[in-house]
Design a protein around this motif. Sequence first.
Motif, PDB file in Angstrom:
ATOM      1  N   ARG A   1       0.864  -1.181   0.000  1.00  0.00           N
ATOM      2  CA  ARG A   1       0.000   0.000   0.000  1.00  0.00           C
ATOM      3  C   ARG A   1       0.902   1.233   0.000  1.00  0.00           C
ATOM      4  O   ARG A   1       1.775   1.368   0.851  1.00  0.00           O
ATOM      5  CB  ARG A   1      -0.903   0.025   1.214  1.00  0.00           C
ATOM      6  CG  ARG A   1      -1.896   1.156   1.076  1.00  0.00           C
ATOM      7  CD  ARG A   1      -2.873   1.416   2.147  1.00  0.00           C
ATOM      8  NE  ARG A   1      -2.989   0.527   3.248  1.00  0.00           N
ATOM      9  CZ  ARG A   1      -4.128   0.305   3.880  1.00  0.00           C
ATOM     10  NH1 ARG A   1      -5.220   0.896   3.464  1.00  0.00           N
ATOM     11  NH2 ARG A   1      -4.172  -0.478   4.922  1.00  0.00           N
ATOM     12  N   VAL A   2       0.682   2.108  -0.983  1.00  0.00           N
ATOM     13  CA  VAL A   2       1.494   3.308  -1.156  1.00  0.00           C
ATOM     14  C   VAL A   2       0.580   4.515  -1.319  1.00  0.00           C
ATOM     15  O   VAL A   2      -0.632   4.374  -1.461  1.00  0.00           O
ATOM     16  CB  VAL A   2       2.441   3.170  -2.376  1.00  0.00           C
ATOM     17  CG1 VAL A   2       3.478   2.095  -2.141  1.00  0.00           C
ATOM     18  CG2 VAL A   2       1.666   2.868  -3.635  1.00  0.00           C
ATOM     19  N   THR A   3       1.170   5.700  -1.323  1.00  0.00           N
ATOM     20  CA  THR A   3       0.401   6.933  -1.458  1.00  0.00           C
ATOM     21  C   THR A   3       0.336   7.360  -2.920  1.00  0.00           C
ATOM     22  O   THR A   3       1.361   7.409  -3.607  1.00  0.00           O
ATOM     23  CB  THR A   3       1.031   8.057  -0.612  1.00  0.00           C
ATOM     24  OG1 THR A   3       1.105   7.623   0.741  1.00  0.00           O
ATOM     25  CG2 THR A   3       0.207   9.336  -0.690  1.00  0.00           C
ATOM     26  N   ALA A   4      -0.876   7.689  -3.358  1.00  0.00           N
ATOM     27  CA  ALA A   4      -1.087   8.148  -4.741  1.00  0.00           C
ATOM     28  C   ALA A   4      -0.797   9.640  -4.852  1.00  0.00           C
ATOM     29  O   ALA A   4      -1.105  10.412  -3.942  1.00  0.00           O
ATOM     30  CB  ALA A   4      -2.518   7.867  -5.169  1.00  0.00           C
ATOM     31  N   ALA A   5      -0.229  10.043  -5.979  1.00  0.00           N
ATOM     32  CA  ALA A   5       0.033  11.454  -6.257  1.00  0.00           C
ATOM     33  C   ALA A   5      -1.140  12.103  -6.977  1.00  0.00           C
ATOM     34  O   ALA A   5      -1.149  13.303  -7.206  1.00  0.00           O
ATOM     35  CB  ALA A   5       1.296  11.604  -7.080  1.00  0.00           C
ATOM     36  N   GLY A   6      -2.143  11.302  -7.329  1.00  0.00           N
ATOM     37  CA  GLY A   6      -3.323  11.784  -8.036  1.00  0.00           C
ATOM     38  C   GLY A   6      -4.304  10.635  -8.183  1.00  0.00           C
ATOM     39  O   GLY A   6      -4.080   9.552  -7.646  1.00  0.00           O
ATOM     40  N   ALA A   7      -5.375  10.870  -8.907  1.00  0.00           N
ATOM     41  CA  ALA A   7      -6.377   9.823  -9.114  1.00  0.00           C
ATOM     42  C   ALA A   7      -5.785   8.663  -9.909  1.00  0.00           C
ATOM     43  O   ALA A   7      -5.067   8.878 -10.883  1.00  0.00           O
ATOM     44  CB  ALA A   7      -7.585  10.394  -9.844  1.00  0.00           C
TER      45      ALA A   7
END
Length: 122
Positions: A66-72
């Motif tokens: 699980r990682v962080t999205a920079a956008g949709a």
Amino acid sequence: MVLEYVEGRFIKATAGAAITAGQLVELTGDETVSPASAGSTKVLGVAMKDAAAGELVTVITEGVVRVTAAGAITAGTKVQAAAGGQVDAWSAAAAGDSAKIVGLAITSAAAAGDKVKIKLEV
């Protein structure tokens, strides 16, 4: 030949800068990693824990993370490294065909900052 890493799923490296658990990390020197930059072609995997510069950090090199999205991002979309060790939807046009695909989104993210599960492909 001496086996260095069993199956290569986890690799220990030295943090070249402060790292937060869940960030994509890229190779920046001999067994040294830092948060991945946008479009990086040197992504090694995802950091398992926080680490200050100079500390050892375990890097996950395969599996679902699980990682962080920079956008949709829509589930089923290939992803690439974004600034700060985040991920963004991969686009040949935006990447100029040079950014490395680092995984496949298996959940969606509605906006920047949302968490998204990806199957690593590094």
